[in-house]
Design an enzyme around this catalytic site. Structure first.
Site, PDB file in Angstrom:
ATOM      1  N   PRO A   1       0.657  -1.504  -0.309  1.00 14.79           N
ATOM      2  CG  PRO A   1      -0.718  -1.253   1.393  1.00 14.79           C
ATOM      3  CD  PRO A   1       0.182  -1.948   1.045  1.00 14.79           C
ATOM      4  CD  GLU A   2       2.927   2.964  -4.075  1.00 11.44           C
ATOM      5  OE1 GLU A   2       3.103   3.737  -4.447  1.00 11.44           O
ATOM      6  OE2 GLU A   2       3.622   1.431  -5.164  1.00 11.44           O
TER       7      GLU A   2
ATOM      8  CG  HIS B   1      -1.731 -14.413   8.495  1.00  9.38           C
ATOM      9  ND1 HIS B   1       0.177 -15.054   9.225  1.00  9.38           N
ATOM     10  CD2 HIS B   1      -1.039 -14.837   7.146  1.00  9.38           C
ATOM     11  CE1 HIS B   1       0.347 -16.665   8.856  1.00  9.38           C
ATOM     12  NE2 HIS B   1      -0.366 -16.606   7.523  1.00  9.38           N
TER      13      HIS B   1
ATOM     14  NE  ARG C   1       5.625 -10.538   1.818  1.00  5.95           N
ATOM     15  CZ  ARG C   1       6.204  -9.932   0.628  1.00  5.95           C
ATOM     16  NH1 ARG C   1       5.383  -9.626  -0.093  1.00  5.95           N
ATOM     17  NH2 ARG C   1       7.504 -10.422   0.937  1.00  5.95           N
TER      18      ARG C   1
ATOM     19  NE  ARG D   1      21.925  12.599  -2.746  1.00 12.41           N
ATOM     20  CZ  ARG D   1      20.926  12.063  -2.523  1.00 12.41           C
ATOM     21  NH1 ARG D   1      19.790  12.440  -1.611  1.00 12.41           N
ATOM     22  NH2 ARG D   1      20.835  10.134  -1.549  1.00 12.41           N
TER      23      ARG D   1
END
Length: 271
Positions: free
Chosen positions: A2-3, A95, A113, A152
């Site tokens: 999820p973002e 879970h 996970r 950078r």
């Protein structure tokens, strides 16, 4: 994983359902998931009953449930986490790591996970203080990003994934944003011109807004707070489409590992 759009979608639905509700009981809280702050699972379990949800905030990929005590419960969904508002009579899935019992409904966190995390922020501690700017906020300007990219040599893909610079972007939406901005993901950050930085910021915002409108992207694990998958996967241009034709130019899309992450792009459209 999820973002920002997925977490924002969950925040929206939780605001519609959980706001103003009081926790009756903490039915389950897995100590292994409590990875942030000084409070243990036992302490959080003791503090929450009777507390009312005052607000639900998002910073980057983090959710913060604010209580009437001004404390916050932090939730990060990791790679496979689900945070669902569900009738208390529904069976628990495997879970399940957190179950907060409200009136007739539970707020349940499951994470096969266990890359996600839970934490307790005491009153007065700013949620997400260590994170970078919000990509949909006013602080993300060309001047700000140009300063962060100055000197950078790291690939722009890696820099956009750095949560200390911009909070909330992950693999999906960085690939999509760089495609829309016509910038290769392996370009050194310092090589971007002011015009390209401006174009990239506009692309990031457009891509995120589209994903939020379609309630996030679902490939396997992600569902919103009501258990429904997102629909944005039907609108992706490059992510997960390597070897297929570019929908803009017809060339085959490429795939390359950049900074440890698989990147998808068009070698013809992006330079």
């Amino acid at each position: 994983m999820p973002e920002l759009p997925e977490v924002e979608t969950i925040r929206f639905y939780l605001t519609e359902t959980v706001l103003g509700q009081r926790v009756n009981t903490v039915k389950h809280l897995d100590q292994r998931m409590v990875k942030t702050g000084s409070a243990s699972a036992e302490e959080i379990t003791r503090r929450l009953p009777g507390r009312m949800v005052k607000s639900i905030k998002r910073r980057g990929k983090f959710l913060f449930l604010e209580w009437d005590t001004q404390d916050h419960l932090l939730v990060h969904l990791g790679m496979s986490g689900r945070l669902i508002w569900i009738p208390e009579s529904a069976p628990w899935v495997t879970h399940t790591h957190m179950v907060l019992g409200f009136r007739d409904f539970d707020l349940r966190l499951s994470d096969p996970r266990r890359f996600g995390r839970i934490g307790w922020l005491p009153a007065g501690e700013e949620p997400g203080a260590q994170l970078g700017v919000e990509p949909l906020g006013r602080r993300l300007t060309r001047q700000f990003l140009a300063q962060k990219l100055k000197g950078r040599s790291a690939p722009i893909k890696a820099l956009l994934l750095d949560q200390r610079i911009i909070a909330g972007l992950g693999n999906i939406y960085v690939d999509e944003s760089l495609f829309q901005a016509r910038i290769r993901p392996d370009r050194p950050g310092s090589s971007l011109t002011p015009a390209e930085i401006t174009r990239m910021i506009r692309a990031i915002r457009a891509v995120l807004k589209q994903a939020i409108m379609h309630r996030g992207t679902t490939f396997s694990d992600y569902v919103d707070a009501l258990g429904h998958p997102g629909e944005n996967q039907a609108y992706l241009w490059v992510y997960g489409r390597s070897g297929q034709e570019c929908r803009r130019c017809g060339h085959l899309l490429a795939q390359q590992v950049i900074a440890g992450r698989t990147s998808h792009f068009c070698g013809h459209c992006q330079s």
